[in-house]
Design a protein around this motif. Structure first.
Motif, PDB file in Angstrom:
ATOM      1  N   GLU A 134       0.808  -1.215   0.000  1.00  0.00           N
ATOM      2  CA  GLU A 134       0.000   0.000   0.000  1.00  0.00           C
ATOM      3  C   GLU A 134       0.844   1.270   0.000  1.00  0.00           C
ATOM      4  N   GLU A 135       2.084   1.196   0.403  1.00  0.00           N
ATOM      5  CA  GLU A 135       2.954   2.372   0.411  1.00  0.00           C
ATOM      6  C   GLU A 135       3.102   2.952  -0.993  1.00  0.00           C
ATOM      7  N   ASP A 136       3.212   2.075  -1.983  1.00  0.00           N
ATOM      8  CA  ASP A 136       3.463   2.519  -3.350  1.00  0.00           C
ATOM      9  C   ASP A 136       2.196   2.673  -4.174  1.00  0.00           C
ATOM     10  N   GLU A 137       1.066   2.185  -3.665  1.00  0.00           N
ATOM     11  CA  GLU A 137      -0.187   2.267  -4.419  1.00  0.00           C
ATOM     12  C   GLU A 137      -0.634   3.718  -4.548  1.00  0.00           C
ATOM     13  N   ALA A 138      -1.321   4.001  -5.657  1.00  0.00           N
ATOM     14  CA  ALA A 138      -1.889   5.326  -5.844  1.00  0.00           C
ATOM     15  C   ALA A 138      -3.063   5.491  -4.885  1.00  0.00           C
ATOM     16  N   MET A 139      -3.297   6.725  -4.488  1.00  0.00           N
ATOM     17  CA  MET A 139      -4.412   7.007  -3.589  1.00  0.00           C
ATOM     18  C   MET A 139      -5.735   6.782  -4.323  1.00  0.00           C
ATOM     19  N   PRO A 140      -6.788   6.406  -3.605  1.00  0.00           N
ATOM     20  CA  PRO A 140      -8.081   6.197  -4.258  1.00  0.00           C
ATOM     21  C   PRO A 140      -8.611   7.491  -4.859  1.00  0.00           C
ATOM     22  N   MET A 141      -9.374   7.348  -5.953  1.00  0.00           N
ATOM     23  CA  MET A 141      -9.967   8.524  -6.595  1.00  0.00           C
ATOM     24  C   MET A 141     -11.249   8.125  -7.310  1.00  0.00           C
ATOM     25  N   GLY A 142     -12.107   9.109  -7.507  1.00  0.00           N
ATOM     26  CA  GLY A 142     -13.370   8.905  -8.220  1.00  0.00           C
ATOM     27  C   GLY A 142     -13.448   9.857  -9.382  1.00  0.00           C
ATOM     28  N   LYS A 143     -14.655  10.035  -9.907  1.00  0.00           N
ATOM     29  CA  LYS A 143     -14.833  10.875 -11.078  1.00  0.00           C
ATOM     30  C   LYS A 143     -14.544  12.350 -10.774  1.00  0.00           C
ATOM     31  N   PHE A 144     -15.046  12.826  -9.641  1.00  0.00           N
ATOM     32  CA  PHE A 144     -14.860  14.238  -9.304  1.00  0.00           C
ATOM     33  C   PHE A 144     -14.111  14.444  -7.987  1.00  0.00           C
ATOM     34  N   TRP A 145     -13.428  13.421  -7.513  1.00  0.00           N
ATOM     35  CA  TRP A 145     -12.719  13.544  -6.249  1.00  0.00           C
ATOM     36  C   TRP A 145     -11.462  12.690  -6.254  1.00  0.00           C
ATOM     37  N   SER A 146     -10.545  13.009  -5.363  1.00  0.00           N
ATOM     38  CA  SER A 146      -9.354  12.192  -5.171  1.00  0.00           C
ATOM     39  C   SER A 146      -8.820  12.443  -3.759  1.00  0.00           C
ATOM     40  N   VAL A 147      -8.118  11.471  -3.231  1.00  0.00           N
ATOM     41  CA  VAL A 147      -7.496  11.603  -1.925  1.00  0.00           C
ATOM     42  C   VAL A 147      -6.082  12.131  -2.137  1.00  0.00           C
ATOM     43  N   LEU A 148      -5.718  13.167  -1.374  1.00  0.00           N
ATOM     44  CA  LEU A 148      -4.396  13.770  -1.500  1.00  0.00           C
ATOM     45  C   LEU A 148      -3.582  13.496  -0.239  1.00  0.00           C
ATOM     46  N   THR A 149      -2.283  13.349  -0.418  1.00  0.00           N
ATOM     47  CA  THR A 149      -1.398  13.294   0.741  1.00  0.00           C
ATOM     48  C   THR A 149      -1.232  14.727   1.246  1.00  0.00           C
ATOM     49  N   GLU A 150      -0.703  14.889   2.443  1.00  0.00           N
ATOM     50  CA  GLU A 150      -0.491  16.231   2.978  1.00  0.00           C
ATOM     51  C   GLU A 150       0.456  17.030   2.089  1.00  0.00           C
ATOM     52  N   GLU A 151       1.477  16.363   1.565  1.00  0.00           N
ATOM     53  CA  GLU A 151       2.444  17.052   0.703  1.00  0.00           C
ATOM     54  C   GLU A 151       1.776  17.544  -0.586  1.00  0.00           C
ATOM     55  N   ASP A 152       0.939  16.679  -1.202  1.00  0.00           N
ATOM     56  CA  ASP A 152       0.246  17.076  -2.424  1.00  0.00           C
ATOM     57  C   ASP A 152      -0.708  18.239  -2.160  1.00  0.00           C
ATOM     58  N   TYR A 153      -1.379  18.193  -1.010  1.00  0.00           N
ATOM     59  CA  TYR A 153      -2.313  19.271  -0.659  1.00  0.00           C
ATOM     60  C   TYR A 153      -1.570  20.598  -0.504  1.00  0.00           C
ATOM     61  N   LYS A 154      -0.412  20.573   0.163  1.00  0.00           N
ATOM     62  CA  LYS A 154       0.368  21.795   0.346  1.00  0.00           C
ATOM     63  C   LYS A 154       0.835  22.357  -0.996  1.00  0.00           C
ATOM     64  N   LYS A 155       1.276  21.465  -1.900  1.00  0.00           N
ATOM     65  CA  LYS A 155       1.692  21.906  -3.239  1.00  0.00           C
ATOM     66  C   LYS A 155       0.524  22.548  -3.974  1.00  0.00           C
ATOM     67  N   GLN A 156      -0.648  21.927  -3.874  1.00  0.00           N
ATOM     68  CA  GLN A 156      -1.841  22.445  -4.531  1.00  0.00           C
ATOM     69  C   GLN A 156      -2.197  23.842  -4.001  1.00  0.00           C
ATOM     70  N   GLN A 157      -2.085  24.031  -2.671  1.00  0.00           N
ATOM     71  CA  GLN A 157      -2.391  25.330  -2.079  1.00  0.00           C
ATOM     72  C   GLN A 157      -1.378  26.388  -2.518  1.00  0.00           C
ATOM     73  N   GLU A 158      -0.101  26.003  -2.621  1.00  0.00           N
ATOM     74  CA  GLU A 158       0.928  26.941  -3.071  1.00  0.00           C
ATOM     75  C   GLU A 158       0.684  27.347  -4.517  1.00  0.00           C
ATOM     76  N   GLU A 159       0.267  26.398  -5.357  1.00  0.00           N
ATOM     77  CA  GLU A 159      -0.022  26.712  -6.758  1.00  0.00           C
ATOM     78  C   GLU A 159      -1.195  27.677  -6.868  1.00  0.00           C
ATOM     79  N   LYS A 160      -2.199  27.512  -6.007  1.00  0.00           N
ATOM     80  CA  LYS A 160      -3.342  28.434  -6.017  1.00  0.00           C
ATOM     81  C   LYS A 160      -2.898  29.832  -5.626  1.00  0.00           C
ATOM     82  N   GLN A 161      -1.982  29.927  -4.650  1.00  0.00           N
ATOM     83  CA  GLN A 161      -1.469  31.239  -4.232  1.00  0.00           C
ATOM     84  C   GLN A 161      -0.703  31.904  -5.375  1.00  0.00           C
TER      85      GLN A 161
END
Length: 176
Positions: A134-161
């Motif tokens: 499970e360490e290497d597996e991709a996070m679960p995702m659906g059509k309009f949603w996905s699970v993010l790691t904390e690092e991915d979430y922080k990157k996403q917030q920085e890109e929005k800024q």
């Protein structure tokens, strides 16, 4: 295993090496634990100036559910424990330690290794347990949603800024 305070006071130092079966107690106290192997403990109990010192190392293997898939995962655990106890009568003499939550006041005239081991195992259960694959597996995702790691979430917030600093941010939603 239990020691009376009189026994500890007389001997001043007691070494121990015990194998404990706390399977039923741990399962009753925590729904997260699916199974627990025999717990190996090795340590000592000491008495000095009204304080009782319990120092030991414990080793066991817990079976816990994976945080992601709920599959059973074996989690080896090694914990070093250092606890200090005192009686109600001696509590005032050690007020500084008591104020800093460094000592426990004993309700009974005994120290229980079983209680200490169970409490410390429950305190050391990790929040995130993953199976090997499970360490290497991709996070679960659906059509309009996905699970993010904390690092991915922080990157996403920085890109929005960074996008908000762009001169074209005012045109956002113009053609919606």
């Amino acid at each position: 295993m239990k020691w009376s305070l009189n026994e500890i006071t007389k001997k001043k130092h007691i070494n121990f090496e015990e194998n404990l079966d706390l399977h039923e107690e741990l399962l009753a106290r925590s729904s997260e634990i699916l199974d627990c192997s025999i717990i190996e403990t090795m340590g000592e109990v000491n008495y000095e100036d009204g304080l009782f010192y319990l120092d030991y190392q414990l080793k066991t293997v817990l079976t816990l559910p994976s945080s992601r898939s709920l599959r059973a995962v074996e989690y080896p655990m090694e914990v070093v424990v250092n606890e200090i106890f005192t009686t109600k009568e001696n509590a005032n003499e050690n007020q500084e330690l008591l104020d800093n939550d460094m000592i426990f006041i004993l309700d009974k005239d005994l120290i229980s290794l079983d209680e200490s081991v169970a409490d410390n195992i429950l305190l050391e259960i990790p929040l995130r347990v993953l199976a090997e694959n499970e360490e290497d597996e991709a996070m679960p995702m659906g059509k309009f949603w996905s699970v993010l790691t904390e690092e991915d979430y922080k990157k996403q917030q920085e890109e929005k800024q960074d996008e908000k600093k762009s001169p074209f941010v005012g045109l956002d939603g113009l053609f919606d």
